[in-house]
Structure formats: C-alpha cells, structure tokens
Design an enzyme around this catalytic site. Sequence first.
Site, PDB file in Angstrom:
ATOM      1  N   THR A   1      13.157   5.588  22.519  1.00 25.92           N
ATOM      2  CA  THR A   1      13.585   4.186  22.439  1.00 25.92           C
ATOM      3  C   THR A   1      12.389   3.240  22.552  1.00 25.92           C
ATOM      4  OG1 THR A   1      15.626   4.858  23.529  1.00 25.92           O
ATOM      5  CG2 THR A   1      15.169   2.493  23.446  1.00 25.92           C
TER       6      THR A   1
ATOM      7  N   TYR B   1      27.397  -2.606  19.888  1.00 30.26           N
ATOM      8  CA  TYR B   1      26.650  -2.251  21.094  1.00 30.26           C
ATOM      9  C   TYR B   1      27.464  -2.503  22.369  1.00 30.26           C
ATOM     10  CZ  TYR B   1      22.091  -1.196  18.932  1.00 30.26           C
ATOM     11  OH  TYR B   1      21.047  -0.602  18.242  1.00 30.26           O
TER      12      TYR B   1
ATOM     13  N   HIS C   1      18.164   2.470  14.484  1.00 28.57           N
ATOM     14  CA  HIS C   1      19.210   3.021  15.353  1.00 28.57           C
ATOM     15  C   HIS C   1      19.646   4.366  14.799  1.00 28.57           C
ATOM     16  CE1 HIS C   1      23.070   3.683  17.321  1.00 28.57           C
ATOM     17  NE2 HIS C   1      23.557   3.927  16.120  1.00 28.57           N
TER      18      HIS C   1
ATOM     19  N   ARG D   1      17.664  11.718  15.774  1.00 25.39           N
ATOM     20  CA  ARG D   1      17.092  11.239  17.045  1.00 25.39           C
ATOM     21  C   ARG D   1      15.643  11.712  17.184  1.00 25.39           C
ATOM     22  NH1 ARG D   1      19.869   7.274  19.839  1.00 25.39           N
ATOM     23  NH2 ARG D   1      18.727   8.010  21.658  1.00 25.39           N
TER      24      ARG D   1
ATOM     25  N   GLU E   1      30.884   5.320  14.704  1.00 21.74           N
ATOM     26  CA  GLU E   1      29.981   4.330  14.094  1.00 21.74           C
ATOM     27  C   GLU E   1      30.077   4.348  12.567  1.00 21.74           C
ATOM     28  OE1 GLU E   1      26.822   4.156  17.821  1.00 21.74           O
ATOM     29  OE2 GLU E   1      26.155   5.113  15.958  1.00 21.74           O
TER      30      GLU E   1
ATOM     31  N   ARG F   1       9.658   5.412  15.103  1.00 18.80           N
ATOM     32  CA  ARG F   1       9.362   4.341  16.072  1.00 18.80           C
ATOM     33  C   ARG F   1       7.875   4.286  16.415  1.00 18.80           C
ATOM     34  NH1 ARG F   1      14.948   5.092  19.513  1.00 18.80           N
ATOM     35  NH2 ARG F   1      16.123   3.400  18.519  1.00 18.80           N
TER      36      ARG F   1
ATOM     37  N   PHE G   1      19.715  -6.570  29.020  1.00 19.99           N
ATOM     38  CA  PHE G   1      19.133  -6.899  27.714  1.00 19.99           C
ATOM     39  C   PHE G   1      20.187  -7.149  26.630  1.00 19.99           C
ATOM     40  CE2 PHE G   1      19.138  -2.218  28.114  1.00 19.99           C
ATOM     41  CZ  PHE G   1      19.900  -1.861  27.006  1.00 19.99           C
TER      42      PHE G   1
ATOM     43  N   LYS H   1      16.799  -1.759  11.464  1.00 18.97           N
ATOM     44  CA  LYS H   1      17.028  -3.001  12.212  1.00 18.97           C
ATOM     45  C   LYS H   1      16.280  -4.185  11.578  1.00 18.97           C
ATOM     46  CE  LYS H   1      18.010  -0.578  16.561  1.00 18.97           C
ATOM     47  NZ  LYS H   1      17.708  -0.473  18.014  1.00 18.97           N
TER      48      LYS H   1
ATOM     49  N   ASN I   1      12.794  -2.028  17.906  1.00 19.93           N
ATOM     50  CA  ASN I   1      12.356  -0.646  17.694  1.00 19.93           C
ATOM     51  C   ASN I   1      12.819  -0.054  16.357  1.00 19.93           C
ATOM     52  OD1 ASN I   1      14.988  -0.299  18.359  1.00 19.93           O
ATOM     53  ND2 ASN I   1      14.656   0.992  20.135  1.00 19.93           N
TER      54      ASN I   1
HETATM   55  P1  ATP Z   1      19.843   2.902  19.447  1.00 17.73           P
HETATM   56  O1  ATP Z   1      21.205   2.970  20.160  1.00 17.73           O
HETATM   57  O2  ATP Z   1      19.581   1.541  18.835  1.00 17.73           O
HETATM   58  O3  ATP Z   1      19.675   4.044  18.494  1.00 17.73           O
HETATM   59  P2  ATP Z   1      18.599   4.191  21.683  1.00 17.73           P
HETATM   60  O4  ATP Z   1      19.813   5.072  21.674  1.00 17.73           O
HETATM   61  O5  ATP Z   1      17.255   4.835  21.579  1.00 17.73           O
HETATM   62  O6  ATP Z   1      18.700   3.105  20.536  1.00 17.73           O
HETATM   63  P3  ATP Z   1      19.835   2.646  23.786  1.00 17.73           P
HETATM   64  O7  ATP Z   1      19.620   2.922  25.227  1.00 17.73           O
HETATM   65  O8  ATP Z   1      21.132   3.035  23.157  1.00 17.73           O
HETATM   66  O9  ATP Z   1      18.598   3.272  22.989  1.00 17.73           O
HETATM   67  O10 ATP Z   1      19.588   1.080  23.579  1.00 17.73           O
HETATM   68  C1  ATP Z   1      20.073   0.415  22.434  1.00 17.73           C
HETATM   69  C2  ATP Z   1      19.048  -0.570  21.969  1.00 17.73           C
HETATM   70  O11 ATP Z   1      18.914  -1.598  22.948  1.00 17.73           O
HETATM   71  C3  ATP Z   1      17.630  -0.005  21.837  1.00 17.73           C
HETATM   72  O12 ATP Z   1      17.400   0.679  20.630  1.00 17.73           O
HETATM   73  C4  ATP Z   1      16.804  -1.260  21.926  1.00 17.73           C
HETATM   74  O13 ATP Z   1      16.838  -2.007  20.686  1.00 17.73           O
HETATM   75  C5  ATP Z   1      17.565  -2.040  22.997  1.00 17.73           C
HETATM   76  N1  ATP Z   1      17.048  -1.751  24.346  1.00 17.73           N
HETATM   77  C6  ATP Z   1      17.212  -0.607  25.061  1.00 17.73           C
HETATM   78  N2  ATP Z   1      16.616  -0.683  26.260  1.00 17.73           N
HETATM   79  C7  ATP Z   1      16.059  -1.924  26.303  1.00 17.73           C
HETATM   80  C8  ATP Z   1      15.299  -2.631  27.287  1.00 17.73           C
HETATM   81  N3  ATP Z   1      14.992  -2.077  28.459  1.00 17.73           N
HETATM   82  N4  ATP Z   1      14.873  -3.891  26.987  1.00 17.73           N
HETATM   83  C9  ATP Z   1      15.205  -4.458  25.804  1.00 17.73           C
HETATM   84  N5  ATP Z   1      15.911  -3.858  24.832  1.00 17.73           N
HETATM   85  C10 ATP Z   1      16.337  -2.599  25.079  1.00 17.73           C
HETATM   86 MG    MG Z   2      21.768   4.313  21.640  1.00 21.90          MG
END
Ligand code: ATP
Ligand code: MG
Length: 140
Positions: free
Chosen positions: A93, A51, A117, A87, A128, A104, A59, A11, A114
């Site tokens: 996350t 996304y 992805h 993962r 994807e 992370r 968010f 990212k 974070n």
């Molecule tokens: P990713 O999809 O990026 O691999 P993830 O699967 O761990 O991450 P998701 O729940 O899919 O988490 O959320 C996608 C992204 O949105 C997160 O990686 C983070 O950048 C952002 N995000 C998630 N939760 C929050 C939150 N509560 N506040 C702000 N940003 C968030």
């Molecule tokens: Mg995700």
Amino acid sequence: MSLERTFSIIKPDAVAGGKAGAILALLEERGFRIVTMRKMLLSQAQAEGFYAVHRERPFFQSLVKFMTEGPVIVLALERADAVKMLRETMGATNPANAAEGTIRKRFAESIERNCIHGSDAPETAAVELAYFFSTLDLAI
Ligand code: ATP
Ligand code: MG
C-alpha cells in the site's frame, strides 16, 4: 489453477499523470487479460460506497476526495490466481515499502496516492466487479 477474475482501479493520480497505458501494459505482461474496462469520474457517493469498509479510518474523507478528483479506469482482470497475483503485482500500500518491479514502486507517489487498487480476496472481487460492471459487461 483455473482462471480467476479480480477487480482493479487505475486511480486518479495515475490517469492524470499519463501512467494508465504503462500500467495496463505491465498488467498484460504479467499475464492478466483485460476482460472489460471503463474510464469514469466517480461520484462522492460511489467512492464512499466503494471504500465503505474504511469509513471509520482517519484517512477516509481524504481518500474519497482523492478518488473523485479526476477520472479513474475501472477494470475486470483475468488470469490464474488473479486476486493474489494482482496484489503481488501492485506491491505494498505504501510505495516506500513496495518491492522492486511492482506497480506502486514504479508509479505511486504516496501511501494515499498509490495509483492502483486491487481486490483483497476472491469474495471482495466478486462484490467489487458487480459494483461496477453488469453481467453483460463481464460476458466477454
Ligand atoms: P486498495 O484497497 O486501494 O487496493 P490496499 O488494499 O493496499 O489498497 P487499504 O488498506 O485497503 O490498502 O487502503 C485503501 C486505500 O486507502 C489505499 O490504497 C490508499 O489509497 C488509502 N490509504 C490507506 N492507508 C492510508 C493512510 N494511512 N493514509 C492515507 N491514505 C491511506
Ligand atoms: Mg484494500
């Protein structure tokens, strides 16, 4: 288990912070082969599309702004059990909850910024990978 492919993004926070090389090295140490990769600046439409599953979340706009603030590196990765292992290698996350030794835990700033992805299921990985890469890109 046979080889599996997954999709990852380094990212904007990690690319701007000069962490991309360390993250790629850690992925290789953990047995991931880099199938192909590209550095690119995501457009707002590309980030929103990627996304889209989160578009109703509070968010979402902030996440899209973050993901478009600077270049990212998109990656196709391969190893046994790649989706699950990526993962695990990424960590939770929220970096505050991420286990020791995860990407992370080492490199992320916050739950939003974070640094990486990873696809959350084999079906998501296929969608994807096809969103960012052509069949020819993936034939390596
Ligand atoms: P990713 O999809 O990026 O691999 P993830 O699967 O761990 O991450 P998701 O729940 O899919 O988490 O959320 C996608 C992204 O949105 C997160 O990686 C983070 O950048 C952002 N995000 C998630 N939760 C929050 C939150 N509560 N506040 C702000 N940003 C968030
Ligand atoms: Mg995700």
